[in-house]
Design a protein around this motif. Structure first.
Motif, PDB file in Angstrom:
ATOM      1  N   LEU A 185      22.703  66.278  78.575  1.00 33.53           N
ATOM      2  CA  LEU A 185      24.152  66.465  78.611  1.00 33.53           C
ATOM      3  C   LEU A 185      24.869  65.199  79.054  1.00 33.53           C
ATOM      4  N   VAL A 186      24.295  64.504  80.041  1.00 31.55           N
ATOM      5  CA  VAL A 186      24.939  63.280  80.534  1.00 31.55           C
ATOM      6  C   VAL A 186      24.986  62.222  79.430  1.00 31.55           C
ATOM      7  N   VAL A 187      23.853  61.991  78.774  1.00 29.57           N
ATOM      8  CA  VAL A 187      23.821  60.942  77.747  1.00 29.57           C
ATOM      9  C   VAL A 187      24.719  61.307  76.566  1.00 29.57           C
ATOM     10  N   LEU A 188      24.620  62.566  76.111  1.00 28.11           N
ATOM     11  CA  LEU A 188      25.470  62.961  74.980  1.00 28.11           C
ATOM     12  C   LEU A 188      26.945  62.926  75.366  1.00 28.11           C
ATOM     13  N   PHE A 201      12.978  63.765  77.717  1.00 27.23           N
ATOM     14  CA  PHE A 201      14.247  64.456  77.975  1.00 27.23           C
ATOM     15  C   PHE A 201      14.517  65.556  76.944  1.00 27.23           C
ATOM     16  N   ASN A 202      14.179  65.304  75.688  1.00 29.09           N
ATOM     17  CA  ASN A 202      14.396  66.336  74.672  1.00 29.09           C
ATOM     18  C   ASN A 202      13.517  67.551  74.936  1.00 29.09           C
ATOM     19  N   SER A 203      12.257  67.297  75.369  1.00 29.63           N
ATOM     20  CA  SER A 203      11.360  68.409  75.658  1.00 29.63           C
ATOM     21  C   SER A 203      11.888  69.216  76.829  1.00 29.63           C
ATOM     22  N   LEU A 204      12.311  68.509  77.884  1.00 30.37           N
ATOM     23  CA  LEU A 204      12.852  69.199  79.059  1.00 30.37           C
ATOM     24  C   LEU A 204      13.991  70.125  78.650  1.00 30.37           C
ATOM     25  N   ALA A 205      14.946  69.570  77.924  1.00 32.50           N
ATOM     26  CA  ALA A 205      16.110  70.354  77.541  1.00 32.50           C
ATOM     27  C   ALA A 205      15.703  71.470  76.577  1.00 32.50           C
ATOM     28  N   GLY A 206      14.831  71.154  75.646  1.00 33.01           N
ATOM     29  CA  GLY A 206      14.378  72.154  74.683  1.00 33.01           C
ATOM     30  C   GLY A 206      13.701  73.320  75.382  1.00 33.01           C
ATOM     31  N   TYR A 207      12.895  72.992  76.404  1.00 33.98           N
ATOM     32  CA  TYR A 207      12.204  74.039  77.152  1.00 33.98           C
ATOM     33  C   TYR A 207      13.211  74.914  77.902  1.00 33.98           C
ATOM     34  N   ALA A 208      14.158  74.255  78.559  1.00 35.89           N
ATOM     35  CA  ALA A 208      15.168  75.006  79.311  1.00 35.89           C
ATOM     36  C   ALA A 208      15.924  75.953  78.384  1.00 35.89           C
ATOM     37  N   LEU A 209      16.296  75.454  77.204  1.00 35.53           N
ATOM     38  CA  LEU A 209      17.088  76.274  76.284  1.00 35.53           C
ATOM     39  C   LEU A 209      16.253  77.384  75.664  1.00 35.53           C
ATOM     40  N   ALA A 210      14.943  77.164  75.548  1.00 36.37           N
ATOM     41  CA  ALA A 210      14.104  78.179  74.928  1.00 36.37           C
ATOM     42  C   ALA A 210      13.672  79.236  75.940  1.00 36.37           C
ATOM     43  N   ILE A 240      25.223  71.493  71.760  1.00 34.19           N
ATOM     44  CA  ILE A 240      24.246  70.600  71.123  1.00 34.19           C
ATOM     45  C   ILE A 240      24.277  70.766  69.603  1.00 34.19           C
ATOM     46  N   LEU A 241      24.453  72.013  69.146  1.00 31.43           N
ATOM     47  CA  LEU A 241      24.585  72.234  67.703  1.00 31.43           C
ATOM     48  C   LEU A 241      25.828  71.526  67.157  1.00 31.43           C
ATOM     49  N   ALA A 242      26.898  71.548  67.952  1.00 34.91           N
ATOM     50  CA  ALA A 242      28.137  70.897  67.518  1.00 34.91           C
ATOM     51  C   ALA A 242      27.922  69.393  67.401  1.00 34.91           C
ATOM     52  N   VAL A 243      27.177  68.829  68.352  1.00 37.06           N
ATOM     53  CA  VAL A 243      26.890  67.392  68.337  1.00 37.06           C
ATOM     54  C   VAL A 243      26.140  67.014  67.062  1.00 37.06           C
ATOM     55  N   LEU A 244      25.237  67.911  66.643  1.00 32.91           N
ATOM     56  CA  LEU A 244      24.448  67.656  65.428  1.00 32.91           C
ATOM     57  C   LEU A 244      25.343  67.455  64.205  1.00 32.91           C
ATOM     58  N   ALA A 245      26.506  68.084  64.251  1.00 35.50           N
ATOM     59  CA  ALA A 245      27.379  68.044  63.075  1.00 35.50           C
ATOM     60  C   ALA A 245      28.227  66.778  63.012  1.00 35.50           C
ATOM     61  N   LEU A 249      20.173  53.021  76.247  1.00 34.23           N
ATOM     62  CA  LEU A 249      20.719  54.273  76.804  1.00 34.23           C
ATOM     63  C   LEU A 249      21.334  55.222  75.773  1.00 34.23           C
ATOM     64  N   PRO A 250      22.214  54.728  74.884  1.00 36.57           N
ATOM     65  CA  PRO A 250      22.838  55.686  73.954  1.00 36.57           C
ATOM     66  C   PRO A 250      21.837  56.354  73.015  1.00 36.57           C
ATOM     67  N   LEU A 251      20.648  55.768  72.862  1.00 28.92           N
ATOM     68  CA  LEU A 251      19.657  56.354  71.957  1.00 28.92           C
ATOM     69  C   LEU A 251      18.654  57.225  72.706  1.00 28.92           C
ATOM     70  N   LEU A 252      18.816  57.331  74.014  1.00 27.60           N
ATOM     71  CA  LEU A 252      17.758  57.905  74.847  1.00 27.60           C
ATOM     72  C   LEU A 252      17.511  59.396  74.619  1.00 27.60           C
ATOM     73  N   VAL A 253      18.496  60.102  74.145  1.00 26.09           N
ATOM     74  CA  VAL A 253      18.268  61.513  73.797  1.00 26.09           C
ATOM     75  C   VAL A 253      18.878  61.731  72.416  1.00 26.09           C
ATOM     76  N   ASP A 254      18.444  62.787  71.739  1.00 24.10           N
ATOM     77  CA  ASP A 254      19.150  63.134  70.506  1.00 24.10           C
ATOM     78  C   ASP A 254      19.137  64.634  70.305  1.00 24.10           C
ATOM     79  N   ALA A 255      20.252  65.129  69.830  1.00 22.64           N
ATOM     80  CA  ALA A 255      20.443  66.568  69.698  1.00 22.64           C
ATOM     81  C   ALA A 255      19.414  67.181  68.753  1.00 22.64           C
ATOM     82  N   ALA A 256      19.084  66.460  67.684  1.00 20.97           N
ATOM     83  CA  ALA A 256      18.119  67.004  66.725  1.00 20.97           C
ATOM     84  C   ALA A 256      16.768  67.213  67.398  1.00 20.97           C
ATOM     85  N   GLY A 257      16.398  66.260  68.259  1.00 31.12           N
ATOM     86  CA  GLY A 257      15.123  66.373  68.969  1.00 31.12           C
ATOM     87  C   GLY A 257      15.105  67.580  69.893  1.00 31.12           C
ATOM     88  N   VAL A 258      16.200  67.808  70.612  1.00 26.76           N
ATOM     89  CA  VAL A 258      16.300  68.975  71.490  1.00 26.76           C
ATOM     90  C   VAL A 258      16.106  70.247  70.660  1.00 26.76           C
TER      91      VAL A 258
END
Lengths: 388, 309
Positions: free
Chosen positions: A45-48, B119-128, B142-147, B175-184
């Motif tokens: 969330l922070v990065v996005l 980070f994507n795995s962490l978030a993906g796990y939390a959301l699942a 996150i879905l909105a970000v994908l669009a 930093l700006p590439l460090l996470v991505d919504a598609a990966g989550v």
């Protein structure tokens, strides 16, 4: 984090939703999960937020200013110009409007060229690779996909070399007596060339009627040019690069095609084309919709090839909104205008894909849903007794 | 390819699907499909060979031209055998900043790939799996970000990097590439297929949430982790647009940015095709290696899992 506190004490807070057996039933688990849950999603969330949401808000502000790139865009020296940037691009008159319209024209031809070619090409490759008698299918599948994973820069360099005036492509065409163009330096539009070939007009002396009528800052003659030879070469390259990815999506769908259906059609005496047309294609419909949608989203964003190979030239015929926005901001320091182009592009892609989803939506599916809704309404009206 | 700034014409979720499909063995033929005469088979093979040539030829040209002299490359563009064979292009390339670009690309790619997988795995796990208030809202966001089409974010991202004072630094590249919504999204989908009973047992044993995630669930998600690793590697290694707006210091050029600068007069007068082909070849080799190695690793992993039942 503070919101979690409210649900902890009562225990009943979860009860109405607690239909799922297993997860979080034990006491203590909910609040621990709540804390961990937020902790786990925080980095994302922070990065996005920092590099996606905040930037969009900042850029929206900048698109209403005349910020020149020096100092903070929020400082008092920056002038608020309202919708001037947008108006200059859309209504003109002036160079900004002209360039923007040229970029829209180019990308329009680019999209209507690339999307159908890559969709049909991907389907063709998928059908060929999916022929079950073939040996080495895995190899071909990988070979066709490989360009998709290679850097667009590396591929652009190869194509620059292949498509030079005396390069491999023209030497190859020369074998058949064809005198190839200078590809990446040729600004002539394809429709202009075809028209000239048919004797309709001469490119050097465009018909006055078409050249004098100006629509949205651009003569009709310019609007109907078609993609330039240079842009066409880029289109070929992009189709070559992306087809593999979409091929894999079609293969996935083809592999899921129930064999019984196809065999039933075979028993019914349907020939190969009929089976493809009436069994395979309807089955692939959702995949086709997806491929076309992703294609439209992707093609409107084309940037890398222009940056590496043509910088928008020759004669601005490979200028695209994405490249123009980059050029306006980083090149000419017109940040407001660059940001405005980005937002117009954003809206354009959004509208186009929504429109497309609506036009290409599964009509059977929609009809079924309507029928279901009607049935439910009738059931409700008739009362519970009617169901039995 | 990242959703923050795709350099490519294909969206990340499409790439993920494709990547998954590539790892699936193909189904055996049915009677209907095996039918057909010899003539048809011949036609299919012929079409296949023609397409294979179209798809492989450019890479062969790249390899052979990188070993040619400039005169040979320009004079005989169709000739696939260099005459004479020379490594001059690679030597000249070593004199440019190419080694620096390569190092920068490795640093950025390793950081981005490790960061994304974690980070994507962490978030993906939390959301699942984890139940927390606002989960639905986070997922919707996150879905909105994908669009959001990534290319429209170029100027916006520069504005923030500049504002934060990290423009022209390594953090700006990474930093700006460090996470991505598609990966989550990919990770969430996968975690939902893992039976919850495994975690329940560990939870009864008193294991903490992070411990359960790290030592039990994440190892079980190996196929998804590998897919994400490949996608993240390709995404950051091939990224161009983000690196253009994040820095303009030549010392921070990555391979894509640096090699792209070779075409615009970076090599002095005249076309130096062998050098640009050599550069393209060298930046393609790591991609090819990751592509082949991880695919094999994945296939073995998938089989091992199946044997255990």
């Amino acid at each position: 984090m503070t919101t979690t506190q409210t649900s902890v004490g009562s225990g009943t807070g979860r009860a109405p939703r607690g239909g799922v057996p297993g997860a979080g039933r034990r006491r203590g688990a909910p609040q621990r999960q709540s804390g961990a849950g937020w902790l786990f999603v925080t980095p994302v969330l922070v990065v996005l937020g920092l590099f996606l949401v905040v930037p969009i808000v900042m850029a929206l502000w900048v698109s209403f200013t005349d910020w020149s790139g020096r100092g903070s865009p929020f400082s008092t020296g920056v002038g608020f110009v309202g919708t001037d940037n947008y108006r200059a691009l859309l209504a003109g008159p002036g160079l900004s409007q002209q360039d923007f319209m040229i970029s829209l024209r180019n990308t329009f031809y680019y999209v209507i060229g690339v999307v159908p070619l890559q969709t049909v090409g991907a389907l063709l490759l998928a059908v060929i690779v999916n022929q079950r008698f073939l040996k080495g299918r895995t190899f071909f599948r990988t070979a066709f996909y490989f360009p998709s994973v290679v850097s667009s820069v590396a591929i652009s360099l190869v194509f620059l070399f292949l498509f030079t005036g005396t390069g491999a492509v023209n030497r190859f065409l020369g074998i058949f007596g064809i005198d190839g163009p200078t590809w990446f330096s040729d600004p002539r539009g394809l429709i202009h060339l075809v028209g000239q070939g048919l004797g309709l007009w001469s490119i050097d002396q465009p018909p006055a009627g078409l050249n004098d009528t100006v629509v949205a800052g651009l003569p009709v003659w310019q609007w109907i040019s078609g993609p330039s030879v240079a842009l066409s070469a880029i289109m070929l390259q992009v189709v070559w690069t992306t087809t593999g990815t979409f091929m894999l999506m079609f293969i996935a769908a083809l592999q899921d095609l129930p064999t019984e259906v196809e065999e039933a059609a075979l028993v019914d005496g349907a020939n190969r084309w009929q089976r493809f047309r009436n069994v395979t294609v309807p089955h692939l419909r959702p995949t086709i919709l997806l491929v076309v949608t992703l294609g439209v989203i992707g093609t409107w964003q084309v940037f890398d090839q222009m940056y590496v190979m043509t910088q928008g030239g020759p004669a601005k015929t490979t200028l695209t909104p994405a490249y123009l926005s980059y050029q306006a901001a980083f090149g000419q320091q017109q940040w407001g205008q660059g940001a405005a182009i980005a937002f117009i592009l954003f809206v354009l892609i959004f509208v186009l894909t929504s429109l497309q989803r609506f036009v290409l939506r599964d009509k059977d599916e929609a009809a079924r849903k309507r029928a279901e809704r009607r049935q439910r309404r009738q059931q409700r009206a008739a009362g519970s007794g009617a169901a039995a | 390819m990242s959703d923050l700034a795709p350099t490519d014409s294909v969206a990340p979720e499409a790439r993920a699907r494709a990547e998954a499909e590539l790892m699936r063995p193909m189904r055996a033929g049915t009677a209907a499909e095996r039918s057909g005469g010899r003539g048809r088979k011949l036609a299919v093979y012929l079409a296949l060979v023609v397409f294979a040539v179209i798809y492989i030829y450019p890479f062969v040209v790249q390899l052979s031209t990188s070993l040619k002299t400039n005169g040979d490359a320009v004079g005989r563009p169709l000739g696939l055998v260099p005459n004479p064979v020379t490594t001059e292009a690679f030597r000249r390339l070593a004199e440019t900043d190419f080694p620096l670009w390569f190092t920068n690309s490795v640093v950025v790619t390793v950081c981005v790939t490790v960061g994304r997988v974690f980070f994507n795995s962490l978030a993906g796990y939390a959301l699942a799996r984890l139940r927390f208030r606002g989960r639905e809202a986070v997922f919707t966001a996150i879905l909105a970000v994908l669009a959001v089409p990534g290319i429209v974010l170029l100027i916006p991202k520069f504005l923030v990097l500049n504002y934060l004072g990290i423009y022209n630094t390594y953090p700006a590249l990474i930093l700006p590439l460090l996470v991505d919504a598609a990966g989550v999204f990919i990770m969430k989908q996968f975690f939902e297929t893992i039976p919850a009973s495994v975690e329940e047992a560990a939870r009864i044993d008193g294991a903490g949430t992070f411990r359960i995630f790290w030592s039990i669930v994440l190892p079980m998600a190996r196929p998804a982790v590998i897919t994400l690793t490949i996608l993240s590697f390709q995404g950051s290694w091939n990224e161009l647009a983000h690196f253009i707006i994040a820095a303009d210091d030549p010392r921070l050029y990555t391979l894509t940015r640096g090699v792209a600068s070779l075409t615009s007069g970076g090599l002095g007068s005249g076309n130096q095709f062998p050098i640009t082909m050599a550069a393209g070849l060298l930046m393609t080799i790591p991609t090819a290696l990751v592509f082949v190695l991880f695919q094999r690793y994945f296939t073995q992993g998938a089989n091992a899992g199946a044997e255990k039942g």
